[in-house]
Design an enzyme around this catalytic site. Structure first.
Site, mmCIF file in Angstrom:
data_model
loop_
_atom_site.group_PDB
_atom_site.id
_atom_site.type_symbol
_atom_site.label_atom_id
_atom_site.label_comp_id
_atom_site.label_asym_id
_atom_site.label_seq_id
_atom_site.Cartn_x
_atom_site.Cartn_y
_atom_site.Cartn_z
ATOM 1 C CD GLU D 8 -147.637 -13.462 -74.369
ATOM 2 O OE1 GLU D 8 -147.788 -14.214 -75.353
ATOM 3 O OE2 GLU D 8 -146.840 -13.691 -73.443
ATOM 4 C CG HIS D 10 -147.845 -9.472 -69.952
ATOM 5 N ND1 HIS D 10 -149.032 -10.119 -70.180
ATOM 6 C CD2 HIS D 10 -146.892 -10.226 -70.567
ATOM 7 C CE1 HIS D 10 -148.805 -11.231 -70.881
ATOM 8 N NE2 HIS D 10 -147.518 -11.307 -71.138
ATOM 9 C CG HIS D 164 -149.639 -15.473 -70.619
ATOM 10 N ND1 HIS D 164 -148.852 -15.660 -69.498
ATOM 11 C CD2 HIS D 164 -148.963 -14.637 -71.434
ATOM 12 C CE1 HIS D 164 -147.739 -14.941 -69.638
ATOM 13 N NE2 HIS D 164 -147.775 -14.318 -70.798
ATOM 14 C CG ASP D 288 -144.122 -12.065 -73.423
ATOM 15 O OD1 ASP D 288 -144.881 -11.589 -72.561
ATOM 16 O OD2 ASP D 288 -143.712 -13.228 -73.375
HETATM 17 ZN ZN LIG Z 1 -146.360 -13.013 -71.686
#
Ligand SMILES: [Zn+2]
Ligand SMILES: [Zn+2]
Ligand SMILES: [Zn+2]
Ligand SMILES: [Zn+2]
Lengths: 327, 327, 327, 327
Positions: D8, D10, D164, D288
């Site tokens: 995850e 981004h 998500h 993340d």
């Molecule tokens: Zn995220």
């Protein structure tokens, strides 16, 4: 975490320092030696740097227990306790004492414990496993009838008794073959101490003296993991398991009469396992200085994945309660 | 859970049945005796009632290992294995075999293992701890150089080796005093077996033969709980821990070369602890029938608070993979 | 385990019984209805059969909270509390009471709480989430300034406040789409209640009134699992997380001002997780009768793989301490 | 641990970067902005410094999902995916891609997913929760009949779908009052995403398309803790829990069709809880980034008190298997 209290913290006198030499490789011995002989100097700096407010001090291992002459053992214990009392007096805000005891002579041990608690202000005793009674390898564990008056005194004084490891005699260590690395903390310490604790339980000691509290180091010397199997065996044999003389299952005594510390066993997996088996009220922080580093113990403990509630209990308040250290 | 596979499941022949009598109180002996001598009758009913599809069978303890004459040991092992093969042939859908091995004679043991795997279709070996070499208490653990060719054969055959407990000889059991309740499953079994496993590791066996897989019962004989402390000690002594001849830390070998089973240790606290230490891929269901009840094992395991993913692995698929039982 | 104390145990009056009908399928409604209207008859038999010594009783949900007229809410709460007090008087050895409170009118709620504690002998309050203030969907959560005098009274009376779930209004439940199965205990209850608890924390309530104790059911409405992430977010936003008005991290208040119960969440995985996050001193046994079965709760709890020390605390002694139930 | 794979992670394009601004306080925005716009420069240095070998990249949130015009959403998704493919081509050894998808238009979403997987070599899709269909707050969750052909395509392509988080629309967020700190990762993200996942389950999607795999971040958005209660409720209502259209209990689908990652939830208590509930085969490492630091994630994970077996699976091999990343 600030304000931690540590229970299995050793020192040596010039007389006993040699007993620790076998536990260090040659290169480490000067460092270990100087750590053991220091009482209130570097030790306090280690404590300050790692959030340890109070240490309960005890003589190194096996020391008194390895003296195969009761009178000499009595004498050494007295002198070591007096020495420790003097050292503590230099920093009574940071140290309290565990009595060394000549368990070779149970009556003298009871008397010395009383003296240490009443006169020297000690908070309990720390004994290094079985005692040697002669030079032929005759040994004494403390589950026998002749130790009952000693335990009565422990109960009367309401102080915990720390059962600390020692190695088996060479003649009893054949199982280790030439694997000397299994002696000491790696394995033999835990086995020797766990069996001794189980003998105390199996003897019925805690039925006769339910107020006796035993402290085990190293997260309980593997006992928490093996607890179910100990009592399953008993159940299978019915009430008459050969030689088991206690009234209730082993686990009942472990939960009621025992405390365990984190000394020398800085692993969260075992700590969580101990919490699942014994509950956090029976677990207390310790480092096993100088054989382990205070910072290793503290860094691990302060970050271990337990609740903050349990961290406070294990790190401090359980010790306040069990040793009546509160103001 | 249906389809469970169980690994530590014992039978006896008329010749070996007497070895199990000391483990039962007199009142239980007839029941234990009949359970051991039954192979495919009541046993299948127990399995059906408790969701056990397959049992890997092994001779009772100590049997072959307690025979202080190599030739007799060789002979007994052969006959026991042949007997087992015949019994399995009656219900090949429900049973597979572990070979008994005369470890007193490593070459013969290698040969018998080869025969059992290749000719009898066995899936591994189960050995009851150290072997007695004579009647004076000379014992053999399997970490010594003379066993290396045996282990080479184990590696070649790609079958697991189950290291099953036995009691120490009386002369090596002085630590238990008169507490005979500590012998057998309560404590001595685990200590003896854990030390033997550690000797295998410390000898460097798994550096020489990385394909060797050892199975330990009883949720690992307390090793998962003590794992950190084993290697912490090594670290403190540096690379030169006395007598440690392996290249990597103990935990590396435990995670790579060992499997553990739930036999005789039906406690979720220890199971969760083992999962935290070893991971669920290394843990396999077992009951230890007839010394434990199949229903006790199954009821506990089927309801234990683990994930269903892990239940399937521990209960079945780990065994399918490790013993190549798949269709 | 004998002597358990259960905290989230509901009854209904003829006036409030209808509020529970939506939670039961038609076929179950007669059974649920009769369970709710029974106070001291079948209920005591259930308790006796399952080792529950004491139940703290509370009105069903949402009852008072769903009355969009403050005066009527005040009136209903009084009558329900008087009714409960009379019922408890029939078996004061087995029951104690939680007050229903008209939170629509904070001053009246404070007054009714005082009356319930001082005159009726109740041990706290149980409130079913937010209150409806009118028929247009205006709702009141209790983190606003106008509730501060109410909380001051809670602190003064030193009784816990049980924040019990209710469903969101339909206009606030669009996220659930046509998945009505997600309303009620499956998910919406927990979300609504957890957010309400977090609003109390974020409002700074516990800085102003550090003595206030909140009880959450269902093992904490998922808060123990999410605790770290709540405070990680705060840390990332610095001290200025938008709208967070409390002085310390969320976890500090959860550990100091909250208790959680096992009501309706009989799963050892979550219980162990809660012990790891909050410690066993903050967890209390409950069943959520009659929406859950007492036997389901008790059979699970009595056998859950926690230490006996923790079983006693969670099952009984934590409640004795927090509600001052001791003799 | 070296060789970790993170899922995850981004990035943003100039067009979508603004969507992330609300999640950062003003002082942090420049840093967050530059982290999001960097793809293969600083990002690789962070990976190198923290033992991350591979990142699966995805567009920031809500991006495509917040565009209330299907055609524009389709267009943005295509361009974002093309951009990502070009960036990945610079370092194909360190990055793989998740497709952004215009779920407002299920057929176009299916087509874009096919294109991304077949032509661009992407390994799955990452979608930011529900989609906005117009400017009046009409929203679309993906459990409805019109999405079934899309899921058929997901199943056919055999790639995971990462669900998500995003925030609820303001009109659906009344429960949070003025506590904006509860929006985003602190609480609202988890609730929104968990409910969406449960709707997918309850719709019967996984009965119709058992091959569909959903990935949830943040250790499962609190679902592991609440799992038992979800199904307990169903059981109480019988087979007919209102609106539940799946054949089996919720937990069955979670264990079979879901994977969870550690993104943004670096806490060992929750990780152990997830292992107890789901097993380590269903858990995958993620950070993340750039909302969380890679070093925070890695330092925590590398030292977490889990077995080394599980560390390898969660850190690497589960991802190799689920995304077919093996050589
Ligand atoms: Zn995220
Ligand atoms: Zn020590
Ligand atoms: Zn066995
Ligand atoms: Zn309730």
């Amino acid at each position: 975490m600030l304000g931690k209290i540590a229970l299995e913290e050793h020192f040596a006198t010039e007389e006993t320092i040699g007993d620790s030499q076998p536990y260090a490789p040659a290169a480490s011995w000067p460092e270990l030696r100087s750590r053991l002989l220091d009482i209130v100097d570097r030790r306090v700096r280690e404590m300050d740097a790692n959030g340890v407010e109070l240490m309960l001090l005890s003589l190194n291992s096996p020391a008194v227990q390895a003296i195969p002459h009761a009178a000499k053992a009595v004498d050494l214990a007295r002198r070591a306790n007096d020495f420790l009392a003097e050292e503590i007096a230099k920093r009574p805000d940071r140290f309290r004492g565990f009595a060394a005891l000549p368990m070779q002579h149970p009556e003298a041990a009871a008397e010395e414990l009383r003296r240490a608690v009443v006169e020297l202000g000690f908070v309990g005793a720390l004994v290094n496993g079985f005692s040697e009674l002669d030079e032929n390898g005759t040994t004494s564990h403390y589950d026998t009838e002749d130790h009952r008056p000693f335990w009565a005194e422990v109960e009367r004084l309401e102080v915990p008794f720390y059962l600390h490891p020692r190695n088996p005699l060479r003649q009893d260590a054949r199982v280790y073959g030439d694997h000397d690395w299994l002696l000491g903390p790696a394995w033999a310490f835990g086995h020797e101490t766990a069996v001794h604790a189980l003998r105390l339980i199996g003897s019925g000691l805690f039925d006769a003296h339910p107020g006796v509290r035993i402290v085990l180091g190293h997260l309980g010397e593997n006992l928490p993991y093996g607890l179910w199997r100990l009592d399953n065996h008993n159940a299978w044999h019915g009430q008459r398991a050969s030689g088991y003389r206690a009234r209730r299952p082993v686990a009942d005594y472990i939960l009621r009469n025992f405390l365990i510390t984190t000394s020398g066993n800085f692993t969260t997996q075992a700590l969580l396992s101990a919490i699942m088996s014994l509950g956090s009220d029976r677990i207390l922080f310790s480092t096993d200085w100088p054989f382990e580093n205070v910072d290793h113990a503290a860094h691990w403990f302060d970050a271990a994945s337990i609740s903050e509630t349990d961290r406070l209990k294990i790190g401090r308040t359980n010790a306040l309660r069990e040793f009546r250290l509160g103001g």
